[in-house]
Design a protein around this motif. Structure first.
Motif, PDB file in Angstrom:
ATOM      1  N   LEU A  35       0.824  -1.198   0.000  1.00 54.42           N
ATOM      2  CA  LEU A  35       0.000   0.000   0.000  1.00 54.42           C
ATOM      3  C   LEU A  35       0.863   1.254   0.000  1.00 54.42           C
ATOM      4  CD1 LEU A  35      -2.709   1.490   0.221  1.00 54.42           C
ATOM      5  CD2 LEU A  35      -2.574   1.179   2.699  1.00 54.42           C
ATOM      6  N   GLN A  38       2.660   1.641  -3.605  1.00 57.89           N
ATOM      7  CA  GLN A  38       1.687   1.976  -4.643  1.00 57.89           C
ATOM      8  C   GLN A  38       0.995   3.302  -4.341  1.00 57.89           C
ATOM      9  OE1 GLN A  38       1.519   0.522  -7.514  1.00 57.89           O
ATOM     10  NE2 GLN A  38       2.892  -1.138  -6.969  1.00 57.89           N
ATOM     11  N   GLY A  39       0.713   3.554  -3.066  1.00 59.59           N
ATOM     12  CA  GLY A  39       0.082   4.815  -2.689  1.00 59.59           C
ATOM     13  C   GLY A  39       0.956   6.016  -3.015  1.00 59.59           C
ATOM     14  N   ILE A  43      -0.008   8.953  -5.812  1.00 56.63           N
ATOM     15  CA  ILE A  43       0.000  10.386  -5.500  1.00 56.63           C
ATOM     16  C   ILE A  43       1.013  11.121  -6.380  1.00 56.63           C
ATOM     17  CG2 ILE A  43       0.545  12.096  -3.713  1.00 56.63           C
ATOM     18  CD1 ILE A  43      -0.578   9.978  -1.687  1.00 56.63           C
ATOM     19  N   LEU A  75      -3.343  -2.175  -6.419  1.00 56.26           N
ATOM     20  CA  LEU A  75      -3.997  -2.126  -5.105  1.00 56.26           C
ATOM     21  C   LEU A  75      -5.387  -2.745  -5.155  1.00 56.26           C
ATOM     22  CD1 LEU A  75      -2.979   1.354  -3.662  1.00 56.26           C
ATOM     23  CD2 LEU A  75      -2.094  -0.911  -3.069  1.00 56.26           C
TER      24      LEU A  75
END
Length: 83
Positions: A35, A38-39, A43, A75
């Protein structure tokens, strides 16, 4: 603050975030499908889409948009297949 300065800050922030995500994976502080990785990439990609659109750099905009889509897909797949 001018709009150009704000957009430049978004571009630099996106670039730094891409490098941070890469460093975290390279130093084995996180996994490529995590997470956090990939997060950060999602962003960063969104920020760089805004930045490159403002420049009219459509090839780079496309690249970053696909990068965001890959992150969202990764995700989503991980979320759907969790135990």
């Amino acid at each position: 603050m001018s709009l150009k300065l704000l957009i430049d800050i978004l571009g630099w922030t996106g670039s730094v975030l891409y490098l941070l995500a890469y460093a975290l994976v390279s130093l084995r502080k996180t996994e490529g499908d995590s997470l956090i990785y990939q997060g950060i990439n999602i962003i960063a990609g969104i920020l760089l889409v805004v930045y490159t659109l403002s420049l009219g750099a459509f090839a780079t905009t496309g690249l970053n948009a696909v990068w965001v889509a890959i992150g969202v897909f990764t995700l989503g797949r991980k979320w759907l297949t969790r135990n």
